[in-house]
Design a protein around this motif. Sequence first.
Motif, short mmCIF file in Angstrom:
data_model
loop_
_atom_site.label_atom_id
_atom_site.label_comp_id
_atom_site.label_asym_id
_atom_site.label_seq_id
_atom_site.Cartn_x
_atom_site.Cartn_y
_atom_site.Cartn_z
N UNK A 34 17.09 8.10 7.06
CA UNK A 34 17.34 7.89 8.49
C UNK A 34 18.31 8.92 9.02
N UNK A 64 0.16 8.41 -4.22
CA UNK A 64 1.37 8.99 -3.64
C UNK A 64 1.82 8.07 -2.51
N UNK A 65 3.11 7.85 -2.42
CA UNK A 65 3.57 7.00 -1.32
C UNK A 65 4.93 7.42 -0.82
N UNK A 68 6.87 4.20 3.75
CA UNK A 68 6.01 3.39 4.61
C UNK A 68 5.45 2.18 3.89
N UNK A 69 5.64 2.13 2.59
CA UNK A 69 5.21 0.98 1.81
C UNK A 69 6.37 -0.01 1.76
N UNK A 70 6.06 -1.29 1.87
CA UNK A 70 7.10 -2.32 1.96
C UNK A 70 8.01 -2.35 0.75
N UNK A 74 3.81 -4.28 -3.60
CA UNK A 74 2.72 -4.94 -4.30
C UNK A 74 1.51 -4.03 -4.17
N UNK A 75 0.88 -3.73 -5.28
CA UNK A 75 -0.30 -2.86 -5.25
C UNK A 75 -1.37 -3.46 -6.15
N UNK A 76 -2.59 -3.52 -5.67
CA UNK A 76 -3.71 -3.94 -6.50
C UNK A 76 -4.74 -2.83 -6.52
N UNK B 65 7.78 -5.65 8.53
CA UNK B 65 8.30 -5.16 7.26
C UNK B 65 7.32 -5.39 6.13
N UNK B 66 6.34 -6.25 6.37
CA UNK B 66 5.46 -6.67 5.30
C UNK B 66 4.08 -6.99 5.86
N UNK B 67 3.24 -5.99 6.00
CA UNK B 67 1.91 -6.22 6.53
C UNK B 67 0.90 -6.01 5.41
N UNK B 94 2.06 8.83 7.88
CA UNK B 94 1.43 8.76 6.55
C UNK B 94 2.10 7.67 5.74
N UNK B 95 1.30 6.80 5.16
CA UNK B 95 1.87 5.73 4.34
C UNK B 95 1.60 6.00 2.87
N UNK B 96 0.34 6.20 2.52
CA UNK B 96 0.02 6.40 1.12
C UNK B 96 -1.34 7.10 0.98
N UNK B 97 -1.54 7.72 -0.17
CA UNK B 97 -2.88 8.20 -0.50
C UNK B 97 -3.13 7.96 -1.98
N UNK B 111 -2.35 -3.53 -0.67
CA UNK B 111 -0.91 -3.31 -0.74
C UNK B 111 -0.25 -3.88 0.52
N UNK B 112 1.06 -3.70 0.61
CA UNK B 112 1.78 -4.16 1.81
C UNK B 112 2.49 -2.98 2.41
N UNK B 113 2.39 -2.84 3.72
CA UNK B 113 2.98 -1.68 4.38
C UNK B 113 3.95 -2.11 5.48
N UNK B 114 4.75 -1.13 5.92
CA UNK B 114 5.69 -1.37 7.02
C UNK B 114 5.10 -0.86 8.32
N UNK B 146 10.70 -1.16 10.76
CA UNK B 146 11.18 0.15 10.38
C UNK B 146 12.61 0.36 10.83
N UNK B 147 13.18 -0.58 11.53
CA UNK B 147 14.54 -0.36 12.07
C UNK B 147 15.60 -1.13 11.33
#
Lengths: 108, 147
Positions: A34, A64-65, A68-70, A74-76, B65-67, B94-97, B111-114, B146-147
Amino acid sequence: MATGTAIVRVPKEAQKGQVIRVQIVITHPMTPTRRDPQTGQETPGHFLTKLQLLHNNQLVSEMNMGAGVSANPFIAMPLKVESSGVVKIAYEDNRGGKWEKTAEITVK
Amino acid sequence: MDRRKFLLLSAVAVAGLTLAPATKPAFAASKVEEEVKKRLGVELKAIKETAEIKLTAPTIAESGANVPITVETDIPVDKVERLWIFVDKNPSPWVTDVKFTPQNGQVFLSTRIKMGETSNVRAILQLKDGTFVMATKEVKVTAGGCG
């Protein structure tokens, strides 16, 4: 739990050629980097950057992450199992932390 | 209205219509467009939407925070190179690839994203032949994560 510990869940037994789900939960804060809009000062983040899924030491998938991942991701992911053996995940974060975790699976 | 006036008016109208889209690129590209261009090397507008990708996400998320999101597809895994997840309005879209190989057996990711605010979630599949296909879903976020 300490940062970087993980739980990997796979079915105990599977049929040959079956597509199983590998479920992963990793304890990690996943905080983003931040920048303070007033002072311009940066607070460094702490997040996982890479996760690899291996079956019998053969690379299956690579993820790759960023932040943005919580938190406590948790990953499946899917995995097609042809032989018994070890399902391993290897993951690292942006502060040089590297970890591994394994789970065993028996193919009938 | 006589013929002369009508022709003049319609000419103005047509000019206005053709000018409007032409001036659009003068505005800065949105963040997600820049990010897609940077990471995938293609324009977001050039990526086709497809019904072959099933993107499951809540319509309204309790907390940003948890979607939880799930991506499934009927496209065989040996045709797929990589799966990308983008969130349009996040500070970093970009979150993930994930790179898939035939040993995966199928293309699937849960997965869970923000999410910072209400926005589109995009799942983009990069295929082996170099093309891209996409699924989009809007998720309404009541409290940003995100805050």
